[in-house]
Scaffold this motif. Structure first.
Motif, PDB file in Angstrom:
ATOM      1  N   THR A  70       0.812  -1.215   0.000  1.00 16.38           N
ATOM      2  CA  THR A  70       0.000   0.000   0.000  1.00 16.38           C
ATOM      3  C   THR A  70       0.848   1.268   0.000  1.00 16.38           C
ATOM      4  N   GLN A  71       2.089   1.185   0.519  1.00 21.11           N
ATOM      5  CA  GLN A  71       2.922   2.385   0.559  1.00 21.11           C
ATOM      6  C   GLN A  71       4.371   2.003   0.859  1.00 21.11           C
ATOM      7  N   ILE A  72       5.296   2.682   0.208  1.00 24.03           N
ATOM      8  CA  ILE A  72       6.722   2.536   0.501  1.00 24.03           C
ATOM      9  C   ILE A  72       7.276   3.935   0.681  1.00 24.03           C
ATOM     10  N   THR A  73       7.819   4.200   1.880  1.00 26.31           N
ATOM     11  CA  THR A  73       8.317   5.532   2.191  1.00 26.31           C
ATOM     12  C   THR A  73       9.630   5.435   2.962  1.00 26.31           C
ATOM     13  N   VAL A  74      10.284   6.561   3.091  1.00 27.59           N
ATOM     14  CA  VAL A  74      11.418   6.675   4.002  1.00 27.59           C
ATOM     15  C   VAL A  74      10.816   6.779   5.407  1.00 27.59           C
ATOM     16  N   PRO A  75      11.285   5.966   6.367  1.00 27.22           N
ATOM     17  CA  PRO A  75      10.722   6.045   7.725  1.00 27.22           C
ATOM     18  C   PRO A  75      10.905   7.444   8.325  1.00 27.22           C
ATOM     19  N   ASP A  76       9.984   7.835   9.179  1.00 28.51           N
ATOM     20  CA  ASP A  76      10.078   9.126   9.859  1.00 28.51           C
ATOM     21  C   ASP A  76      11.423   9.258  10.552  1.00 28.51           C
ATOM     22  N   GLY A  77      12.101  10.372  10.323  1.00 31.57           N
ATOM     23  CA  GLY A  77      13.366  10.646  10.974  1.00 31.57           C
ATOM     24  C   GLY A  77      14.577   9.972  10.352  1.00 31.57           C
ATOM     25  N   ALA A  78      14.368   9.121   9.363  1.00 32.48           N
ATOM     26  CA  ALA A  78      15.488   8.426   8.714  1.00 32.48           C
ATOM     27  C   ALA A  78      16.104   9.331   7.654  1.00 32.48           C
ATOM     28  N   PRO A  79      17.381   9.116   7.362  1.00 34.43           N
ATOM     29  CA  PRO A  79      18.011   9.909   6.299  1.00 34.43           C
ATOM     30  C   PRO A  79      17.453   9.519   4.931  1.00 34.43           C
ATOM     31  N   GLU A  80      17.543  10.434   4.014  1.00 36.77           N
ATOM     32  CA  GLU A  80      17.137  10.146   2.637  1.00 36.77           C
ATOM     33  C   GLU A  80      18.085   9.104   2.045  1.00 36.77           C
ATOM     34  N   PRO A  81      17.624   8.322   1.083  1.00 38.99           N
ATOM     35  CA  PRO A  81      18.488   7.325   0.444  1.00 38.99           C
ATOM     36  C   PRO A  81      19.711   7.973  -0.194  1.00 38.99           C
ATOM     37  N   THR A  82      20.819   7.239  -0.148  1.00 33.82           N
ATOM     38  CA  THR A  82      22.041   7.673  -0.825  1.00 33.82           C
ATOM     39  C   THR A  82      22.234   6.783  -2.046  1.00 33.82           C
ATOM     40  N   ALA A  83      23.369   6.901  -2.685  1.00 33.72           N
ATOM     41  CA  ALA A  83      23.646   6.096  -3.874  1.00 33.72           C
ATOM     42  C   ALA A  83      23.789   4.615  -3.548  1.00 33.72           C
ATOM     43  N   ASP A  84      24.077   4.282  -2.281  1.00 37.35           N
ATOM     44  CA  ASP A  84      24.290   2.861  -1.963  1.00 37.35           C
ATOM     45  C   ASP A  84      23.591   2.352  -0.708  1.00 37.35           C
ATOM     46  N   THR A  85      22.853   3.209   0.009  1.00 40.49           N
ATOM     47  CA  THR A  85      22.155   2.782   1.220  1.00 40.49           C
ATOM     48  C   THR A  85      20.806   3.475   1.314  1.00 40.49           C
ATOM     49  N   ALA A  86      19.792   2.723   1.759  1.00 41.57           N
ATOM     50  CA  ALA A  86      18.455   3.302   1.923  1.00 41.57           C
ATOM     51  C   ALA A  86      17.714   2.581   3.039  1.00 41.57           C
ATOM     52  N   LEU A  87      16.866   3.324   3.710  1.00 40.27           N
ATOM     53  CA  LEU A  87      15.921   2.750   4.660  1.00 40.27           C
ATOM     54  C   LEU A  87      14.530   2.937   4.073  1.00 40.27           C
ATOM     55  N   ALA A  88      13.702   1.914   4.222  1.00 37.75           N
ATOM     56  CA  ALA A  88      12.345   1.982   3.673  1.00 37.75           C
ATOM     57  C   ALA A  88      11.354   1.419   4.676  1.00 37.75           C
ATOM     58  N   ARG A  89      10.189   2.031   4.730  1.00 36.90           N
ATOM     59  CA  ARG A  89       9.070   1.471   5.491  1.00 36.90           C
ATOM     60  C   ARG A  89       8.061   0.998   4.453  1.00 36.90           C
ATOM     61  N   VAL A  90       7.746  -0.276   4.513  1.00 39.79           N
ATOM     62  CA  VAL A  90       6.789  -0.859   3.576  1.00 39.79           C
ATOM     63  C   VAL A  90       5.515  -1.180   4.343  1.00 39.79           C
ATOM     64  N   ARG A  91       4.444  -0.559   3.923  1.00 36.03           N
ATOM     65  CA  ARG A  91       3.121  -0.852   4.499  1.00 36.03           C
ATOM     66  C   ARG A  91       2.399  -1.748   3.495  1.00 36.03           C
ATOM     67  N   TYR A  92       1.739  -2.766   4.045  1.00 40.67           N
ATOM     68  CA  TYR A  92       1.053  -3.702   3.162  1.00 40.67           C
ATOM     69  C   TYR A  92      -0.158  -4.302   3.853  1.00 40.67           C
ATOM     70  N   ARG A  93      -1.095  -4.734   3.034  1.00 39.46           N
ATOM     71  CA  ARG A  93      -2.267  -5.453   3.534  1.00 39.46           C
ATOM     72  C   ARG A  93      -1.987  -6.931   3.337  1.00 39.46           C
ATOM     73  N   LEU A  94      -2.059  -7.692   4.423  1.00 41.22           N
ATOM     74  CA  LEU A  94      -1.845  -9.133   4.384  1.00 41.22           C
ATOM     75  C   LEU A  94      -3.205  -9.811   4.303  1.00 41.22           C
ATOM     76  N   ILE A  95      -3.424 -10.566   3.244  1.00 46.20           N
ATOM     77  CA  ILE A  95      -4.714 -11.220   2.999  1.00 46.20           C
ATOM     78  C   ILE A  95      -4.542 -12.719   3.188  1.00 46.20           C
ATOM     79  N   VAL A  96      -5.320 -13.268   4.102  1.00 45.12           N
ATOM     80  CA  VAL A  96      -5.280 -14.693   4.418  1.00 45.12           C
ATOM     81  C   VAL A  96      -6.588 -15.290   3.891  1.00 45.12           C
ATOM     82  N   ALA A  97      -6.462 -16.117   2.828  1.00 45.21           N
ATOM     83  CA  ALA A  97      -7.645 -16.623   2.137  1.00 45.21           C
ATOM     84  C   ALA A  97      -7.687 -18.152   2.183  1.00 45.21           C
ATOM     85  N   PRO A  98      -8.506 -18.725   3.071  1.00 53.01           N
ATOM     86  CA  PRO A  98      -8.672 -20.180   3.080  1.00 53.01           C
ATOM     87  C   PRO A  98      -9.491 -20.619   1.872  1.00 53.01           C
ATOM     88  N   ALA A  99      -9.368 -21.886   1.510  1.00 53.12           N
ATOM     89  CA  ALA A  99     -10.117 -22.400   0.358  1.00 53.12           C
ATOM     90  C   ALA A  99     -11.621 -22.249   0.564  1.00 53.12           C
TER      91      ALA A  99
END
Length: 134
Positions: free
Chosen positions: A74-103
């Protein structure tokens, strides 16, 4: 968030969070971790598989119900307070919806998030190297 960093983060989370407990598909809970290794640095790849009582119990429940677990990013961002990505290092916060679907029965979903540390590998591709607490 640079697109190549976001793509690497997305691929890792989709592989790491997805499970297919239908007959003939995944053989264990750890199959998702094995898939995620393709997007992880060597040190993290070794740490991804875990056998715990809770994952074993969850896998048994999913197997009995022929459950498919998928993630929708649902969203990929730089975490609050984290430095911006550089040419070789990055921090990311990935938000996602986890869907559990039984048969049979109704699927359920939860909103999840994970923090990732990514570094550019020797071949130039971005790899997830840590799952920092954030």
């Amino acid at each position: 968030m640079p697109e190549d960093v976001a793509t690497a983060a997305r691929r890792f989370v989709l592989a790491w969070a997805g499970h297919d407990a239908r007959p003939g598909k995944d053989g264990s809970y750890n199959d998702a971790a094995h898939r995620a290794r393709a997007y992880a640095g060597k040190e993290l790849a070794v740490q991804l598989t875990t056998d715990s009582a809770s994952s074993t119990r969850r896998w048994q429940q999913w197997t009995q119900a022929s459950t498919v677990v998928t993630a929708e990013i649902t969203q990929i961002t730089v975490p609050d307070g984290a430095p911006e990505p550089t040419a070789d290092t990055a921090l990311a916060r990935v938000r996602y919806r986890l869907i559990v679907a039984p048969a049979a029965g109704q699927p359920s979903s939860t909103d999840e998030q994970v923090a990732l540390k990514l570094q550019r590998g020797q071949a130039g591709a971005w790899l997830v190297t840590a799952l920092p607490e954030a």
